[in-house]
Scaffold this motif. Structure first.
Motif, mmCIF file in Angstrom:
data_model
loop_
_atom_site.group_PDB
_atom_site.id
_atom_site.type_symbol
_atom_site.label_atom_id
_atom_site.label_comp_id
_atom_site.label_asym_id
_atom_site.label_seq_id
_atom_site.Cartn_x
_atom_site.Cartn_y
_atom_site.Cartn_z
ATOM 1 N N SER A 118 -9.455 -3.626 6.377
ATOM 2 C CA SER A 118 -8.973 -5.014 6.467
ATOM 3 C C SER A 118 -8.376 -5.318 7.837
ATOM 4 O O SER A 118 -8.356 -6.485 8.260
ATOM 5 N N GLU B 60 -7.852 1.372 -5.742
ATOM 6 C CA GLU B 60 -7.288 2.715 -5.672
ATOM 7 C C GLU B 60 -6.313 2.960 -6.821
ATOM 8 O O GLU B 60 -6.290 4.049 -7.406
ATOM 9 N N TRP C 83 0.838 -1.214 0.000
ATOM 10 C CA TRP C 83 0.000 0.000 0.000
ATOM 11 C C TRP C 83 0.864 1.252 0.000
ATOM 12 O O TRP C 83 0.618 2.193 -0.767
ATOM 13 N N ALA D 5 -8.699 -3.360 -2.278
ATOM 14 C CA ALA D 5 -8.602 -1.922 -2.024
ATOM 15 C C ALA D 5 -7.394 -1.310 -2.725
ATOM 16 O O ALA D 5 -7.483 -0.240 -3.341
ATOM 17 N N PHE E 24 -11.420 3.605 -1.752
ATOM 18 C CA PHE E 24 -10.582 2.411 -1.675
ATOM 19 C C PHE E 24 -9.449 2.585 -0.664
ATOM 20 O O PHE E 24 -8.993 1.602 -0.069
ATOM 21 N N GLU E 25 -9.007 3.821 -0.478
ATOM 22 C CA GLU E 25 -8.020 4.089 0.582
ATOM 23 C C GLU E 25 -8.600 3.709 1.940
ATOM 24 O O GLU E 25 -7.952 3.041 2.752
ATOM 25 N N TRP E 26 -9.834 4.126 2.202
ATOM 26 C CA TRP E 26 -10.506 3.774 3.456
ATOM 27 C C TRP E 26 -10.719 2.267 3.548
ATOM 28 O O TRP E 26 -10.541 1.663 4.614
ATOM 29 N N LEU E 27 -11.085 1.649 2.414
ATOM 30 C CA LEU E 27 -11.377 0.212 2.414
ATOM 31 C C LEU E 27 -10.151 -0.606 2.793
ATOM 32 O O LEU E 27 -10.269 -1.649 3.453
ATOM 33 N N PHE E 28 -8.965 -0.134 2.408
ATOM 34 C CA PHE E 28 -7.744 -0.861 2.775
ATOM 35 C C PHE E 28 -7.630 -0.984 4.286
ATOM 36 O O PHE E 28 -7.310 -2.058 4.813
#
Length: 319
Positions: free
Chosen positions: A252, A209, A126, A205, A245-249
């Protein structure tokens, strides 16, 4: 019964129950009768840094060193901005810092080694992708418009206020790092089902992103970008799919810790990132800039396309 003091203010005392010896019942048999309850007790105490039934305390000292390192890294970012008058490197430095700090925290945790290694690798992937993307995006540019707006608004006090602002970002990075540390502390067999779900979510994610960033960069290279706003690919369904997608990472992390009380601390990362992205330093300053530069065109987009969570556009996307 003994009472164990935790390092909190005000002082909190946690009762530690010793196993009683019941008449006619061997200690190992008594243990078997309590096996439905002891794992939860062990996990609950471990969440505060103690192992059940042992005189072992979780060593948080590495986190102190990591936090100091994060603060120094953001101080260096501040010095670079003051020396060059360019703020474009700040977010790139922050991404690399969080990646290194998160990987170090995961490896320094006390969970299953394979889980610690998997989380460290995911955080590094990431970090490297985001850090180099931001660096490439800002190459040849003097300033990030969000930082320029803040600096101009601060006027003569911009120097010390930017330093404080970047130290606040350092605090946010420490919270993310602690969440990584806690998520990596789970000691169950790896990989379990939740581990596989968490890894899949993190990779989805990162890929999502990266795709959103690629689609936006490709649009910016077209003639239409001079007068239009990107509504291609993922940008058709959200005004900020990269932020989503940043938030979704970070979502996890609590999935890795979902089967124990550590999920509470691990959830701090997605909660913090949602607040920052949606309400503080992500969407608000960026959309203020878009309204100034695109005017009614952007306001019309706001009426049709969701801000954060993806959804079907209202009335269809712009052709």
């Amino acid at each position: 019964m003994q009472f164990l003091a935790l390092g909190l203010e005000p002082m909190v005392f946690v009762p530690i129950l010793r196993r009683p010896r019941l008449p006619g019942l061997a200690p190992n048999k008594f243990h078997e009768t309590l096996k439905f309850d002891e794992p939860f007790c062990r996990s609950s105490v471990n969440a505060f840094g103690y192992a059940f039934g042992e005189d072992r305390k979780l060593n948080y000292l590495p986190l102190v060193g990591i936090a100091i390192g994060i603060s120094l890294a953001m101080a260096i970012a501040w010095m670079i901005q003051r020396a060059t008058n360019r703020s474009g490197w700040i977010d790139s430095i922050w991404a690399f810092t969080v990646g290194l700090a998160g990987a170090a925290a995961a490896l320094a945790s006390y969970g299953t080694f394979q889980r610690r290694l998997a989380i460290a690798v995911l955080v590094l992937i990431w970090s490297v992708r985001l850090g180099f993307h931001i660096a490439a995006r800002m190459h040849g540019k003097d300033d990030d418009p969000r930082y320029r707006s803040l600096i101009d608004g601060w006027g003569s006090s911009a120097g010390w206020r930017l330093f404080v602002f970047l130290q606040i970002q350092a605090v946010a990075a420490v919270v993310l790092t602690v969440s990584v540390f806690v998520a990596a502390s789970e000691s169950g067999v790896f990989p379990g089902r939740l581990d596989m779900v968490a890894i899949a979510l993190a990779l989805l994610a990162i890929g999502g992103e990266a795709l959103a960033d690629y689609q936006l960069a490709r649009f910016r290279g077209t003639v239409e970008a001079r007068s239009q706003i990107c509504e291609q690919g993922l940008w058709r369904y959200s005004r900020h799919p990269n932020y989503f997608f940043e938030w979704l990472f970070w979502c996890s992390l609590p999935v890795f810790a979902l089967h124990g009380p550590a999920v509470i601390a691990a959830s701090a990362a997605p909660i913090l990132m949602y607040w920052l992205l949606v309400h503080v330093s992500g969407i608000p300053p960026l959309e203020d800039h878009m309204e100034r530069s695109r005017g009614e065109l952007f306001r019309e987009l706001k009426r049709r396309v969701n801000s954060f969570f993806p959804g079907l556009p209202k009335g269809g996307a712009q052709k």
